[in-house]
Design an enzyme around this catalytic site. Structure first.
Site, PDB file in Angstrom:
ATOM      1  N   GLU A 294       0.846  -1.193   0.000  1.00 12.31           N
ATOM      2  CA  GLU A 294       0.000   0.000   0.000  1.00 12.31           C
ATOM      3  C   GLU A 294       0.884   1.245   0.000  1.00 12.31           C
ATOM      4  O   GLU A 294       1.817   1.356   0.805  1.00 12.31           O
ATOM      5  CB  GLU A 294      -0.893   0.004   1.239  1.00 12.31           C
ATOM      6  CG  GLU A 294      -1.708   1.269   1.420  1.00 12.31           C
ATOM      7  CD  GLU A 294      -2.413   1.311   2.760  1.00 12.31           C
ATOM      8  OE1 GLU A 294      -3.364   2.091   2.898  1.00 12.31           O
ATOM      9  OE2 GLU A 294      -1.995   0.574   3.685  1.00 12.31           O
ATOM     10  N   LYS A 353      -9.105   1.327  -2.047  1.00 17.51           N
ATOM     11  CA  LYS A 353      -9.339   0.876  -0.677  1.00 17.51           C
ATOM     12  C   LYS A 353     -10.760   1.199  -0.245  1.00 17.51           C
ATOM     13  O   LYS A 353     -11.218   2.338  -0.347  1.00 17.51           O
ATOM     14  CB  LYS A 353      -8.323   1.545   0.249  1.00 17.51           C
ATOM     15  CG  LYS A 353      -8.331   1.025   1.679  1.00 17.51           C
ATOM     16  CD  LYS A 353      -7.190   1.646   2.467  1.00 17.51           C
ATOM     17  CE  LYS A 353      -7.087   1.082   3.875  1.00 17.51           C
ATOM     18  NZ  LYS A 353      -5.935   1.651   4.604  1.00 17.51           N
ATOM     19  N   CYS A 404      -4.845  -3.187   3.148  1.00 17.15           N
ATOM     20  CA  CYS A 404      -4.650  -3.019   4.579  1.00 17.15           C
ATOM     21  C   CYS A 404      -5.907  -3.307   5.405  1.00 17.15           C
ATOM     22  O   CYS A 404      -6.275  -4.451   5.610  1.00 17.15           O
ATOM     23  CB  CYS A 404      -4.108  -1.620   4.859  1.00 17.15           C
ATOM     24  SG  CYS A 404      -3.189  -1.537   6.427  1.00 17.15           S
TER      25      CYS A 404
END
Length: 526
Positions: A294, A353, A404
């Site tokens: 990320e 995300k 994440c």
């Protein structure tokens, strides 16, 4: 109250990296006894079950999430030492109290349901009774259904991490395979039910029941525990039967660029050099595609920035696919993205995300609380979340992507698998946290790999990066806080587990059964 608190702490010992998963099967029982038992007195004072539930929640969630203290120090952002402490404490306290509130909601629903059952019996002309095996089993059913319901609702919010199901990851792979049936809630239900049966046996024993009810309830708890593990072990022992034609050689890079320098010239230069060198080396080692973490390149990826990027030049030189963690400008804000760059360096697909970290990547309720909350966070600009229906098309077929914090939300993975996703790509940045959070994040991804029966490749900035097979076995794992690269062969899969096909069907079934049991009780009382 102290018993409730320390039993919550005991539950946190089951969480990675300690992995004392056995504690999870008994740590809820003391709280269950307090909520459903008759005696709530201590030193002559009445102790509220709600207070005890909050104490248990603080003990569990507060201990399991204590590693958030890794946010401090933030002086590199220009934040004074005391302010850094205050920000870190606020974040830890907020998420701890959020978890405690969920436990309080559970006990409130539990007591309300039991009270309705008791009221039906008190108005009955026939002797139904508020004791006995039937009453105990109803409370176990109700408590299990409500615990699953509360965790399901929690997963619809921006804050979800400490489901009791992840206390079994990675230490108890057998029970985690029950997740293939109905997701993580299957494991949660098994843990809650066993705890409830043990607690009900204790309550019956304290009431000095004349029959063998306590022994019967303990026997059911043992039977449920054994059957659950045997079924999970059978699923665990199923051969993967991966075909050679589905093989894919993937390289991953752990850049190890600390957050404190990542956004400054020194960090940018280090990132460009490290990822370009790693990409070139991995391709020369036979990698067909390369995954980066990320925000590997922490700037907006556009025509201008990529032309000046050393990493982009490496892609043009070696002409192999890469999944690049970076930032993209979207309508309304900036997204944290994972781009699929083809052999010509063109972005042919993008995953944004979905679950942004509150106070870390965006300010919740910006219009109402923006001025106040901005004083307690380091967020400079609100992030833009991606949608749940994204597709990450690659030259090798559909991939299942996560970035994440997404790893804590099983539905993100399930939806992509249901649409044909064949392997998991997770890009994360866990700096500045310690190995404790690294292990917890790996535990989340491991559960997702089992639930949807897919190979998973994890690239993180500082660790743990790794490869996990569909049975949750860690094929390779990096060392923390080091620069590392690795090539691993994974396999594309198109299987459909029960969870992928039907989602979390168990929670509504349990809630319906509990409601039906209550209605039957009421009808009989009439």
């Amino acid at each position: 109250m102290s018993i409730a608190f320390f039993s919550g702490v005991a539950m946190s010992l089951a969480v990675a990296p300690l992995n004392w998963w056995g504690f999870a099967w008994i740590a809820i029982a003391p709280l269950w006894v307090i909520v459903n038992g008759e005696n709530h007195k201590a030193s002559g004072r009445m102790i509220s079950p709600t207070v005890c539930a909050i104490a248990w929640g603080i003990g569990y969630h507060g201990s399991a999430l204590f590693e958030i203290r890794g946010l401090h120090p933030l002086m590199w952002l220009g934040i004074p030492w005391l302010a850094s402490i205050a920000i870190t404490f606020f974040c830890w306290a907020f998420i701890t109290l959020w978890g405690a509130a969920l436990v309080a909601i559970w006990q409130g629903g539990m007591r309300l349901g039991v009270r309705s059952w008791t009221s039906a019996a008190s108005g009955s002309r026939t002797k139904i009774g508020n004791s006995g095996v039937a009453f105990s089993l109803f409370r176990v059913l109700l408590g299990t259904a409500l615990w699953c319901g509360v965790e399901t609702l929690c997963n619809l919010t921006p804050l979800a991490w400490t489901s009791i199901s992840y206390t079994q990851s990675p230490g108890n792979l057998a029970i985690l395979h029950l997740g293939q049936l109905s997701g993580a809630m299957t494991v949660t239900a098994a843990i809650a039910a066993v705890n409830g049966l043990i607690a009900e046996a204790w309550i019956s024993w304290q009431a000095k029941a004349k029959d063998k009810q306590p022994y019967f309830l303990v026997a059911i708890a043992v039977l449920l525990f054994v059957i659950g593990h045997l079924l999970g072990y059978w699923l665990y022992r199923q051969p993967l039967n991966d075909l050679a034609t589905s093989a894919l050689k993937v390289g991953l890079i752990q850049g190890n660029v600390p957050t404190r320098i990542k956004l400054f010239p020194e960090g940018l230069q280090r990132a460009e050099t490290g990822y370009a060198k790693g990409y070139t080396t991995l391709v020369e080692q036979g990698a067909e595609a390369v995954l980066t973490p990320e925000g590997a390149l922490p700037f907006l990826w556009n025509d201008r920035s990529r032309i000046n990027s050393l990493f982009y030049q490496s892609v043009l030189d070696k002409q192999k696919v890469t999944w690049l963690g970076t930032f993209t400008a979207q309508k309304g804000g900036v997204a944290r993205s994972l781009l699929t760059l083809n052999a010509q360096g063109d972005a042919i697909s993008r995953y944004d995300k979905v679950k942004l970290v509150p106070l870390g990547e965006y300010i919740p309720f910006q219009e109402l609380l923006g001025g106040l909350v901005s004083k307690l966070t380091t967020v400079a600009e609100n992030g833009l979340p991606g949608g749940l229906n994204q597709r990450l098309d690659t030259p090798f077929g559909l991939a299942i992507a996560s970035i994440c914090y997404d790893s804590a939300f099983p539905e993100i993975f399930r939806r992509q698998a249901a649409r044909g996703g064949q392997f998991i790509l997770t890009a994360s940045n866990l700096d500045p946290y310690s190995e404790v959070l690294m292990a917890q994040h790996q535990a989340q991804d491991l559960m997702r790999a089992i639930e949807i029966d897919r190979w998973a490749v994890r690239a993180t900035n500082t660790g743990y990066s790794g490869v996990i097979d569909p049975h949750g076995r860690i094929v390779w794992r990096s060392q923390p806080q080091t620069y590392d690269i690795h090539v691993q062969t994974i396999y594309r899969r198109q299987t459909q587990t029960g969870y992928v096909r039907w989602g979390d069907w168990l929670t509504p079934v349990l809630l319906i059964l509990a409601a039906v049991a209550g209605v039957v009780r009421w009808v009989r009382s009439q």
